[in-house]
Design a protein around this motif. Structure first.
Motif, short mmCIF file in Angstrom:
data_model
loop_
_atom_site.label_atom_id
_atom_site.label_comp_id
_atom_site.label_asym_id
_atom_site.label_seq_id
_atom_site.Cartn_x
_atom_site.Cartn_y
_atom_site.Cartn_z
N ALA A 398 0.84 -1.20 0.00
CA ALA A 398 0.00 0.00 0.00
C ALA A 398 0.88 1.26 0.00
O ALA A 398 0.62 2.21 -0.74
N ARG A 399 1.91 1.23 0.82
CA ARG A 399 2.84 2.37 0.87
C ARG A 399 3.59 2.51 -0.44
O ARG A 399 3.80 3.63 -0.93
N LEU A 400 3.96 1.38 -1.02
CA LEU A 400 4.68 1.41 -2.29
C LEU A 400 3.83 2.05 -3.39
O LEU A 400 4.30 2.93 -4.13
N LYS A 401 2.58 1.64 -3.46
CA LYS A 401 1.69 2.18 -4.49
C LYS A 401 1.47 3.68 -4.29
O LYS A 401 1.43 4.46 -5.26
N MET A 421 -0.73 -8.81 -5.52
CA MET A 421 -0.48 -7.54 -6.20
C MET A 421 -1.78 -6.96 -6.75
O MET A 421 -1.99 -5.75 -6.72
N ALA A 422 -2.66 -7.82 -7.23
CA ALA A 422 -3.94 -7.36 -7.77
C ALA A 422 -4.79 -6.71 -6.68
O ALA A 422 -5.45 -5.68 -6.91
N ARG A 423 -4.78 -7.30 -5.48
CA ARG A 423 -5.57 -6.73 -4.38
C ARG A 423 -5.12 -5.33 -4.04
O ARG A 423 -5.92 -4.50 -3.58
N GLY A 433 4.75 -16.24 -16.52
CA GLY A 433 3.32 -16.27 -16.23
C GLY A 433 2.66 -15.09 -16.89
O GLY A 433 3.32 -14.11 -17.27
N ARG A 434 1.35 -15.14 -17.02
CA ARG A 434 0.64 -14.04 -17.66
C ARG A 434 0.61 -12.80 -16.77
O ARG A 434 0.43 -12.92 -15.56
N PRO A 435 0.78 -11.61 -17.36
CA PRO A 435 0.65 -10.37 -16.57
C PRO A 435 -0.76 -10.24 -16.01
O PRO A 435 -1.73 -10.69 -16.63
N HIS A 436 -0.86 -9.63 -14.84
CA HIS A 436 -2.18 -9.34 -14.27
C HIS A 436 -2.39 -7.84 -14.31
O HIS A 436 -1.62 -7.07 -13.74
N LEU A 437 -3.46 -7.44 -14.97
CA LEU A 437 -3.76 -6.02 -15.14
C LEU A 437 -4.82 -5.62 -14.13
O LEU A 437 -5.99 -6.03 -14.25
#
Length: 447
Positions: A398-401, A421-423, A433-437
């Motif tokens: 959360a701080r990183l974002k 990461m999605a949460r 692996g596939r990217p998650h957008l």
């Protein structure tokens, strides 16, 4: 036993300190007067966990000392180790043996009585013969043996590797030398460490073959990762699936940005050149070298793609600069190629590494260095995790974002889980692996 260690760099200093800790009397020699002066003050020239304490304890016990004078150490030594650098020779990929040759000449002049001269440096097949020839030419009357004793130390875990090794390989062509080496490594018998005695040339080749095999394993899983991204598979699960096979094993199957460091790049090339000298094709190793070189710039393209196809004028935060955690070694680090490619594409780079930034400054230009991971992420349009330091494994997402200008993370070591990461609202790109957008709430489709 009395031991002289010629060369007080990574291999020489770790080996010398560990031998001293076994109870042997060790003198480490180096031509670098500043390095020896620092060591006498307790200043360790490399970063290796636990090495400072190990050196200090054995200096205090009068088992370990340092000098620039080879003549002070060699005459009384029963075993003299050559642990000097063998860098890639400029222009052709061969190992540069100048320092080994010079050490052999100096040892020849200084030794007195029967001496076992031990090649600890990583050297091509036949180097022991060369060292023996140099000493024999200089001192025809001398009693000595030349032994190959390759090192298998992992940076960041070198002390553990030395004291609790998978194996010790000793290449000796006569029984007297074998007995000296057996006595030198006798303290390891308590740990039941296997000591493999071979002829000298077999020991020399074993080192190169081991590193080439591990480099091949890394490169193989990296190519499987590329296929996973296209077909919608997960390379981490593939790696677990094949690693459960005891014939394969789980180690060196972590997909990432390619191998680097002081050993794999130069040793694979040196093995190729040695094979060419003998008219033998090394097609697998040649492919490994080529694929690994290409992979680093491919990782930069992955970052560009994650940023929408362009990084021109964008700020990219880079976490981790050294080629692996728990070392300050920047030699052939993937970060060098990745950062260079991003800069050529117009990106501004901010970077942080827990211990490697001073060394990084010697390799990288136009990089802004941060004080921690969150300072590094400040105002960044994307964050790239290149080296999996423990300090980066549990970041406050959360701080990183909140610190970033855009919530884009490219995880080249697969440290985080896509769901986590999605949460937190990140567009998350990983290896294999596939990217998650996060903006769409789903993974990017295959193809």
């Amino acid at each position: 036993m009395r031991v002289a260690m010629i060369g007080s760099g990574y291999v020489g200093l770790v080996s010398g300190a560990c031998f001293a800790d076994f109870g042997h009397e060790v003198v480490c020699v180096d031509v670098n007067a500043q390095r020896i002066a620092d060591l006498k003050k307790g200043i360790i020239p490399i970063y290796e966990p636990g090495l400072d304490r190990l050196v200090a304890d054995n200096v205090a016990a009068n088992r370990l000392s340092f000098t620039t004078d080879l003549n002070e150490a060699v005459p009384t030594a029963e075993a003299v180790f050559i642990a000097v650098g063998t860098p890639e020779r400029r222009g052709d990929g061969h190992a540069d043996l100048r320092y080994v040759q010079e050490a052999a000449r100096e040892i020849a002049r200084a030794m007195a009585g029967y001496t076992v001269v031990v090649n600890k440096s990583t050297v091509p097949v036949g180097t022991g013969d060369m060292v023996e020839g140099i000493i024999r030419e200089a001192r025809p009357e001398a009693e000595f043996s030349v032994v190959s004793n390759p090192e298998f130390l992992r940076e960041g875990a070198a002390i553990e590797d030395f004291k609790r090794p998978d194996r010790v390989v000793v290449g000796a062509n006569d029984e007297r030398a074998k007995q000296v080496m057996a006595e030198l490594y006798r303290p390891l018998s308590l740990n039941a460490a296997p000591v493999l005695f071979t002829d000298r040339r077999t020991a020399e080749l074993t080192k190169y073959a081991a590193n080439a095999f591990l480099a091949t394993k890394i490169t193989f899983i990296n190519e499987i990762a590329d296929l996973c991204e296209e077909v919608g598979a997960d390379v981490q699960l593939v790696a677990r699936g094949i690693g459960m096979d005891k014939r394969i094993g789980p180690k060196f199957l972590n997909a990432g940005p390619g191998y680097g460091g002081s050993c794999f790049p130069k040793d694979t090339k040196a093995l190729m050149r040695s094979a060419q000298d003998y008219g033998v094709a090394m097609r697998i190793v040649e492919s490994v070298v080529a694929v690994n070189d290409a992979r680093k710039t491919a990782m930069a393209r992955k970052v560009v793609k994650a940023c929408g196809g362009s990084v021109q004028g964008k700020t990219i935060a880079v976490l981790g600069l050294t080629f692996k955690p728990n070392t300050d070694d920047m030699r052939d680090s993937p970060a060098i190629s990745i950062i260079g490619a991003l800069q050529r594409a117009g990106a501004r780079i901010r970077a942080f590494d827990p211990v490697g930034m001073e060394q990084a400054k010697k390799e990288l230009t136009d990089v802004a260095y941060a004080t921690d991971a969150y300072d590094c992420a400040h105002g960044a349009d994307a964050l790239v995790l290149i080296t999996e330091w423990d300090a980066f494994r549990a970041l406050d997402l959360a701080r990183l974002k909140q610190r970033m200008a855009a919530p884009v993370v490219v995880d080249l070591r697969n440290v985080y889980r896509a769901e986590e990461m999605a949460r937190h609202g990140f567009d998350y790109v990983r290896v294999g692996g596939r990217p998650h957008l996060a903006s769409t709430g789903r993974s990017k489709p295959v193809g």
